[in-house]
Motif scaffolding. Structure first.
Motif, mmCIF file in Angstrom:
data_model
loop_
_atom_site.group_PDB
_atom_site.id
_atom_site.type_symbol
_atom_site.label_atom_id
_atom_site.label_comp_id
_atom_site.label_asym_id
_atom_site.label_seq_id
_atom_site.Cartn_x
_atom_site.Cartn_y
_atom_site.Cartn_z
ATOM 1 N N ILE A 65 53.784 32.783 35.627
ATOM 2 C CA ILE A 65 53.543 34.197 35.946
ATOM 3 C C ILE A 65 52.801 34.310 37.283
ATOM 4 O O ILE A 65 53.134 35.156 38.118
ATOM 5 N N ALA A 66 51.803 33.453 37.475
ATOM 6 C CA ALA A 66 51.030 33.466 38.724
ATOM 7 C C ALA A 66 51.917 33.100 39.914
ATOM 8 O O ALA A 66 51.854 33.738 40.973
ATOM 9 N N ASP A 67 52.751 32.075 39.755
ATOM 10 C CA ASP A 67 53.652 31.663 40.830
ATOM 11 C C ASP A 67 54.629 32.784 41.182
ATOM 12 O O ASP A 67 54.867 33.077 42.359
ATOM 13 N N ALA A 68 55.193 33.437 40.154
ATOM 14 C CA ALA A 68 56.164 34.513 40.374
ATOM 15 C C ALA A 68 55.534 35.721 41.056
ATOM 16 O O ALA A 68 56.193 36.446 41.809
ATOM 17 N N ALA A 69 54.241 35.929 40.810
ATOM 18 C CA ALA A 69 53.528 37.064 41.412
ATOM 19 C C ALA A 69 53.062 36.760 42.835
ATOM 20 O O ALA A 69 52.497 37.631 43.499
ATOM 21 N N GLY A 70 53.292 35.545 43.277
ATOM 22 C CA GLY A 70 52.889 35.176 44.627
ATOM 23 C C GLY A 70 51.401 34.936 44.768
ATOM 24 O O GLY A 70 50.857 34.999 45.877
ATOM 25 N N ILE A 71 50.729 34.647 43.649
ATOM 26 C CA ILE A 71 49.287 34.392 43.683
ATOM 27 C C ILE A 71 49.048 32.982 44.203
ATOM 28 O O ILE A 71 49.556 32.007 43.650
ATOM 29 N N SER A 72 48.294 32.872 45.258
ATOM 30 C CA SER A 72 48.036 31.556 45.850
ATOM 31 C C SER A 72 46.755 30.934 45.325
ATOM 32 O O SER A 72 46.583 29.716 45.364
ATOM 33 N N GLU A 73 45.836 31.777 44.833
ATOM 34 C CA GLU A 73 44.534 31.306 44.366
ATOM 35 C C GLU A 73 44.134 32.116 43.140
ATOM 36 O O GLU A 73 44.256 33.339 43.130
ATOM 37 N N MET A 74 43.684 31.433 42.097
ATOM 38 C CA MET A 74 43.345 32.126 40.855
ATOM 39 C C MET A 74 42.039 31.573 40.286
ATOM 40 O O MET A 74 41.886 30.364 40.115
ATOM 41 N N VAL A 75 41.101 32.473 40.006
ATOM 42 C CA VAL A 75 39.824 32.062 39.439
ATOM 43 C C VAL A 75 39.886 32.163 37.921
ATOM 44 O O VAL A 75 40.440 33.117 37.364
ATOM 45 N N ILE A 76 39.329 31.142 37.256
ATOM 46 C CA ILE A 76 39.286 31.093 35.796
ATOM 47 C C ILE A 76 37.844 30.811 35.384
ATOM 48 O O ILE A 76 37.385 29.669 35.464
ATOM 49 N N LYS A 111 56.065 26.619 39.608
ATOM 50 C CA LYS A 111 56.358 25.955 40.880
ATOM 51 C C LYS A 111 55.206 25.038 41.309
ATOM 52 O O LYS A 111 55.406 24.102 42.061
ATOM 53 N N GLY A 112 54.019 25.359 40.838
ATOM 54 C CA GLY A 112 52.850 24.557 41.199
ATOM 55 C C GLY A 112 52.189 24.999 42.488
ATOM 56 O O GLY A 112 51.462 24.221 43.115
ATOM 57 N N ASP A 113 52.424 26.257 42.888
ATOM 58 C CA ASP A 113 51.896 26.737 44.171
ATOM 59 C C ASP A 113 50.470 27.295 44.082
ATOM 60 O O ASP A 113 49.770 27.372 45.092
ATOM 61 N N VAL A 114 50.050 27.709 42.871
ATOM 62 C CA VAL A 114 48.758 28.391 42.749
ATOM 63 C C VAL A 114 47.604 27.387 42.749
ATOM 64 O O VAL A 114 47.667 26.339 42.107
ATOM 65 N N LYS A 115 46.548 27.722 43.477
ATOM 66 C CA LYS A 115 45.329 26.928 43.502
ATOM 67 C C LYS A 115 44.388 27.465 42.433
ATOM 68 O O LYS A 115 43.973 28.619 42.469
ATOM 69 N N ILE A 116 44.056 26.624 41.458
ATOM 70 C CA ILE A 116 43.190 27.024 40.356
ATOM 71 C C ILE A 116 41.733 26.748 40.735
ATOM 72 O O ILE A 116 41.402 25.643 41.162
ATOM 73 N N ARG A 117 40.888 27.754 40.543
ATOM 74 C CA ARG A 117 39.479 27.596 40.900
ATOM 75 C C ARG A 117 38.573 28.015 39.740
ATOM 76 O O ARG A 117 38.828 29.015 39.067
ATOM 77 N N SER A 118 37.518 27.260 39.537
ATOM 78 C CA SER A 118 36.474 27.674 38.603
ATOM 79 C C SER A 118 35.633 28.744 39.286
ATOM 80 O O SER A 118 35.719 28.924 40.510
#
Length: 293
Positions: A65-76, A111-118
């Motif tokens: 979902i994040a990849d499809a939305a074009g999100i490059s960076e996501m905080v969790i 796709k593996g494009d999103v950067k996951i961040r704490s």
């Protein structure tokens, strides 16, 4: 600045105050959180104990979902969600067959494009740039927190890029020092509190928590600070049982890092929902003249 946001189940339920605080604090730092649409449970600690495939497939759907939305960076913010998403991304990146099998069932492919961040990965650059210090209205003088990372923030079952020292992480200490607090050096910062096993094996979890409490108290701490909602809930909700069973006289509030940042930004206890803790978390702040109800 806009960044993707995955709250996970806990921040929409038992730790909703963490969701509220995260949005307030990051908003003050100019970060606009774009919550992932139609996200699902990541499986947390449960799926990985019962079904390895499901433990990867559940977070994979969110990554798609994040990849499809074009999100490059996501905080969790949740450590369990962060861990599961990091592990799933690593496993999918190294196992083409597994990735193809899971993607075949997803409408939005990973796709593996999103950067996951704490949340600490988002906060630390704002400390280093001086941006966070510029938002501090009240220095947190008198607070002597034991920074509790738990076992999910820095230890993973696969090789992932850990943005902190695995054995002696310093992210929370760096943030808290910028707020004027005096975080303590102690021995149990990455020990397990029992996590979800507190429900199924309460006695074992109480033993683990008693060791955490005793060491923090022996070092002179007057509170805990954490980024993990499961750790926060365990140390907060089970604290009375731990103290009674193991003869611990001192009670200690268990804060989210976002609560103390919010206090330093002069947000009220009510605004930050600090009154929602099991163990009184407002009293210490009032005693130190850091907030009002």
């Amino acid at each position: 600045m806009e960044i993707g946001y995955y709250p996970g189940c806990t921040l929409h339920a038992s730790s909703r105050l963490y969701d509220v605080q995260t949005k307030i604090v990051l908003g003050e730092l100019g970060i606009d959180l774009k919550e992932l649409e139609d996200w699902n449970c990541c499986g947390a600690t449960s799926a990985s104990k019962t079904d390895d495939f499901l433990a990867i497939a559940l977070p994979a759907r969110n990554l798609g979902i994040a990849d499809a939305a074009g999100i490059s960076e996501m905080v969790i913010p949740c450590s369990a969600c962060y861990s599961r998403m990091m592990v799933a991304q690593a496993r999918l990146g190294s196992n083409e067959k597994l990735r193809e099998e899971i993607n075949a069932e997803l409408s939005k492919k990973v796709k593996g494009d999103v950067k996951i961040r704490s949340i600490l990965e988002v906060l630390r650059p704002r400390v280093e740039s001086g941006e966070l210090a510029g938002k501090v209205v009240k220095k947190l003088k008198g607070l002597k927190p034991a920074c509790y990372y738990g076992c999910l923030q820095t230890r993973f079952p696969v090789d992932v890029p850990v943005p902190d020292d695995v054995e002696n992480p310093q992210g929370m200490e760096i943030v808290l020092k910028a707020l004027g607090a005096a975080p303590l050096d102690w021995s149990y910062k990455t020990d397990c509190c029992g996590a979800s096993s507190a429900v199924a094996d309460t006695d074992t979890s109480l033993v683990l928590m008693s060791r955490i409490f005793k060491d923090a108290i022996a070092r002179g701490a007057n509170c805990f600070v954490t980024t993990c909602p499961l750790c926060q809930l365990n140390l907060d909700a089970y604290q009375e049982k731990v103290r009674e069973k193991y003869g611990i006289s001192q009670s200690m509030p268990v804060y989210f890092i976002t609560e103390l940042i919010g206090v330093a930004m002069d947000k009220t206890a009510k605004e930050l929902q600090i009154d929602r803790h099991f163990v009184d978390a407002v009293g210490l702040l009032e005693e130190l003249n850091l907030t009002s109800s």
